[in-house]
Write a protein that holds these residues in place. Structure first.
Motif, PDB file in Angstrom:
ATOM      1  N   LEU A 119       0.816  -1.203   0.000  1.00 57.01           N
ATOM      2  CA  LEU A 119       0.000   0.000   0.000  1.00 57.01           C
ATOM      3  C   LEU A 119       0.851   1.256   0.000  1.00 57.01           C
ATOM      4  O   LEU A 119       1.924   1.301   0.601  1.00 57.01           O
ATOM      5  N   THR A 120       0.357   2.268  -0.666  1.00 55.94           N
ATOM      6  CA  THR A 120       0.948   3.607  -0.605  1.00 55.94           C
ATOM      7  C   THR A 120       0.183   4.411   0.440  1.00 55.94           C
ATOM      8  O   THR A 120      -1.050   4.425   0.429  1.00 55.94           O
ATOM      9  N   PRO A 121       0.865   5.096   1.348  1.00 53.65           N
ATOM     10  CA  PRO A 121       0.136   5.883   2.351  1.00 53.65           C
ATOM     11  C   PRO A 121      -0.760   6.941   1.699  1.00 53.65           C
ATOM     12  O   PRO A 121      -0.365   7.598   0.734  1.00 53.65           O
ATOM     13  N   GLY A 151       0.979   1.442  19.622  1.00 49.46           N
ATOM     14  CA  GLY A 151       2.161   1.857  18.893  1.00 49.46           C
ATOM     15  C   GLY A 151       1.918   2.182  17.430  1.00 49.46           C
ATOM     16  O   GLY A 151       2.651   1.706  16.556  1.00 49.46           O
ATOM     17  N   VAL A 152       0.903   3.002  17.152  1.00 47.23           N
ATOM     18  CA  VAL A 152       0.573   3.357  15.762  1.00 47.23           C
ATOM     19  C   VAL A 152       0.890   4.825  15.520  1.00 47.23           C
ATOM     20  O   VAL A 152       0.906   5.646  16.442  1.00 47.23           O
ATOM     21  N   ASP A 153       1.153   5.143  14.254  1.00 44.99           N
ATOM     22  CA  ASP A 153       1.330   6.534  13.851  1.00 44.99           C
ATOM     23  C   ASP A 153      -0.016   7.110  13.429  1.00 44.99           C
ATOM     24  O   ASP A 153      -0.758   6.476  12.667  1.00 44.99           O
ATOM     25  N   VAL A 154      -0.305   8.309  13.912  1.00 47.84           N
ATOM     26  CA  VAL A 154      -1.605   8.952  13.703  1.00 47.84           C
ATOM     27  C   VAL A 154      -1.393  10.295  13.021  1.00 47.84           C
ATOM     28  O   VAL A 154      -0.561  11.102  13.450  1.00 47.84           O
ATOM     29  N   ALA A 155      -2.144  10.537  11.955  1.00 48.49           N
ATOM     30  CA  ALA A 155      -2.089  11.817  11.247  1.00 48.49           C
ATOM     31  C   ALA A 155      -3.124  12.766  11.839  1.00 48.49           C
ATOM     32  O   ALA A 155      -4.253  12.363  12.144  1.00 48.49           O
ATOM     33  N   ILE A 156      -2.734  14.027  11.998  1.00 48.19           N
ATOM     34  CA  ILE A 156      -3.631  15.080  12.477  1.00 48.19           C
ATOM     35  C   ILE A 156      -3.880  16.048  11.328  1.00 48.19           C
ATOM     36  O   ILE A 156      -2.940  16.636  10.789  1.00 48.19           O
ATOM     37  N   LEU A 193      -7.743   2.254   6.386  1.00 46.83           N
ATOM     38  CA  LEU A 193      -7.622   3.596   6.954  1.00 46.83           C
ATOM     39  C   LEU A 193      -8.892   3.909   7.726  1.00 46.83           C
ATOM     40  O   LEU A 193      -9.999   3.643   7.247  1.00 46.83           O
ATOM     41  N   ILE A 194      -8.713   4.475   8.921  1.00 49.89           N
ATOM     42  CA  ILE A 194      -9.851   4.938   9.716  1.00 49.89           C
ATOM     43  C   ILE A 194      -9.593   6.379  10.128  1.00 49.89           C
ATOM     44  O   ILE A 194      -8.490   6.738  10.526  1.00 49.89           O
ATOM     45  N   ASP A 224      -3.584   5.134   9.200  1.00 47.99           N
ATOM     46  CA  ASP A 224      -3.428   4.595   7.847  1.00 47.99           C
ATOM     47  C   ASP A 224      -2.506   3.377   7.917  1.00 47.99           C
ATOM     48  O   ASP A 224      -1.347   3.490   8.328  1.00 47.99           O
ATOM     49  N   ALA A 225      -3.014   2.230   7.502  1.00 46.03           N
ATOM     50  CA  ALA A 225      -2.244   0.988   7.588  1.00 46.03           C
ATOM     51  C   ALA A 225      -0.993   1.002   6.730  1.00 46.03           C
ATOM     52  O   ALA A 225      -0.083   0.188   6.947  1.00 46.03           O
TER      53      ALA A 225
END
Length: 499
Positions: free
Chosen positions: A6-8, A232-237, A359-360, A383-384
């Motif tokens: 996957l592409t982010p 331990g996930v990265d989260v976009a704001i 993605l959620i 985003d996975a």
């Protein structure tokens, strides 16, 4: 990039402000669970409680009893201030929406009591252009644990995931029963909490001209017994912000919606209060003109809450849904309304989106023009495709199945089985729809001429502060519809998720 990788979708500086680590994260659905959690988080905070919102009502009970009564939020905060006077309790709400509160003697009396309580600071946010609002719903505790989503700490928000008919706990401070209410938010601990604390501090400084007091921001106060969905996930704001007072315009939220639509392979599942952005609708229509497009499922309220909102939003939604339906595969957009076992419509206030179970996104932004360019908004996205998030797809799928099952009145496993059997989200929902608590197709009632005129020219839902002052012939749904289709045509390469 290897085949199938996957592409982010989230890209820092393009459609999000920051991407930060969450040591733990959990989606919270409906205000019954959130308000109970909020009570625990406020009691456990050591140095600061920061509450930022569009609405805030000190009369509500966070944990109502069987008759809808309980300790009022205002009294609860006073008790917290007296128990730990060195802990700051900072509250910021939209100024214009707050004016109506001064018509309530009980609210005025409580605000005056707060004013003489040193630990509590209650401020109004007017740091935005005329016609805009402060719409974020963020709570931060000790600058390292935060909640971001769509739930206001306000009246007529409390409800359980059962959305029971005649639930006496669903009673407002005025003693009147209110409609069933569906909403969502997300709790996050770690560096992402610190980033949301920075966002809150910036907003506080813009509104009050003073910074918040510095706190240590260390320690761990994740609530006991609350099992995280993610570790331990990265989260976009992502944010929306109108240009004002030396701060540049930010439209990350709109860009992320467009990029999600462009990147979807199988489906996007939306829960949203409004659908009036012609640019977003046109991007969906452009996808539905492809040979094998994804499905778009929207769970929405039957009608907007309030006469003014109905004029601004409902007619535009009808026109846009009908326009999208004219695409080659227009039947792959379905709009549903949830209702209780006895048929009462459940008001959908949530702003949640799930793409292909990879993605959620949870936040404050609606699918309307205001959330794209006028109002201050904040969404968080997992985003996975980000390296730290490998393997989160089953969790996102579980959350999606749980949401759909809640609306259909079935078990989540039934949603999963139907989707596996049909390969279609729409077919799965259609197979599970039935009597009692369920989803029904939105009835596209033809708007009247006055409503239609308001909707077509976006008189109450402009795309930017400047658009409010444009000549009427130069603005409207058609103009933004063409913009959305043109954008999607220019960005076809972005849609390829596989390398």
């Amino acid at each position: 990039m290897s085949e199938g990788e996957l592409t982010p979708i989230v890209v820092e500086g393009r459609n999000c402000w920051r991407i930060e680590r969450a040591d733990k994260a959990r989606m919270i659905v409906d205000a019954c669970d959130y308000f109970a959690l909020l009570k625990d988080l406020m009691e456990g905070a050591r140095e600061r409680i920061l509450l930022i919102g569009w609405d805030f009502d000190p009369r509500i009970a966070l944990c109502p009893d069987a008759e809808g009564k309980g300790e009022a939020l205002g009294h609860f905060l006073l008790r917290l201030a007296h128990e730990r006077p060195k802990r700051d309790i900072d509250i910021l709400r939209w100024n214009f929406g707050g004016l109506k509160q001064y018509l309530s003697p009980a609210i005025v009396a409580m605000i005056l009591r707060w004013k003489v309580t040193r630990a509590i600071s209650f401020r109004m946010d007017s740091a935005h252009p005329f016609g805009c609002s402060h719409h974020q719903k963020v709570a931060v505790f000790d600058d390292h644990l935060a909640v971001c989503g769509g739930i206001d700490v306000a009246a007529q928000r409390w409800d359980t995931r059962d959305h029971l008919d005649g639930d006496a706990r669903r009673t407002g401070p005025d003693g009147k029963a209110y409609m069933p209410w569906h909403d969502s938010t997300m709790i996050l601990a770690g560096a992402v909490g610190g980033a949301l604390a920075e966002l809150g501090n910036e907003r506080w400084q813009r509104a009050t001209k003073k910074p918040l007091r510095e706190v240590k921001g260390d320690g761990e106060n994740w609530p006991e017994g609350l099992e995280p969905d993610f570790f331990g996930v990265d989260v976009a704001i992502s944010r929306t912000r109108a240009e004002y007072g030396g701060y540049a315009e930010v439209r990350e939220i709109e860009q992320l919606y467009l990029d999600m639509i462009a990147a979807a392979d199988r489906f996007i599942y939306f829960e949203n209060q409004y659908f009036t952005s012609a640019k977003i609708a046109a991007a969906i229509a452009e996808r539905l003109d492809e040979d094998d497009p994804p499905e778009f499922v929207m769970v929405m309220p039957r009608q907007a809450d309030g006469w003014l909102e109905q004029m601004a939003m409902d007619a535009a939604r009808v026109q846009l849904v009908r326009a999208v339906a004219k695409a080659r595969h227009g039947n792959r957009l379905c709009v549903y309304v949830p209702h209780t076992a006895e048929g009462e419509a459940i008001y959908v206030h949530a702003k949640t989106a799930i793409v292909d179970d990879r993605l959620i996104r949870v936040g404050s932004a609606n699918l309307n023009n205001r959330s794209m360019g006028l109002d201050s908004e904040c969404d968080v996205t997992i985003d996975a495709a980000l390296p730290a998030n490998t393997g989160v797809e089953p969790t996102i799928r579980r959350l999606r199945e749980s949401l759909i099952a809640e609306h259909l009145g079935v078990e989540p496993v039934a949603v999963g089985r139907q989707y596996e059997a049909t390969g279609s989200l729409i077919d799965a929902i259609e197979a599970l729809r039935g009597d009692g608590r369920s989803l029904e197709r939105l009835d596209l009632i033809e708007p009247g001429p006055f409503d239609q005129y308001i909707a077509e020219h976006e008189l109450l839902d402009p795309e930017s502060p400047d658009a409010m002052f444009e000549n009427i012939p130069e603005r409207g749904l058609r103009k933004n519809w063409h913009r959305g289709k043109a954008w999607m045509r220019r960005h076809r390469p972005f849609r390829r998720n596989a390398g």
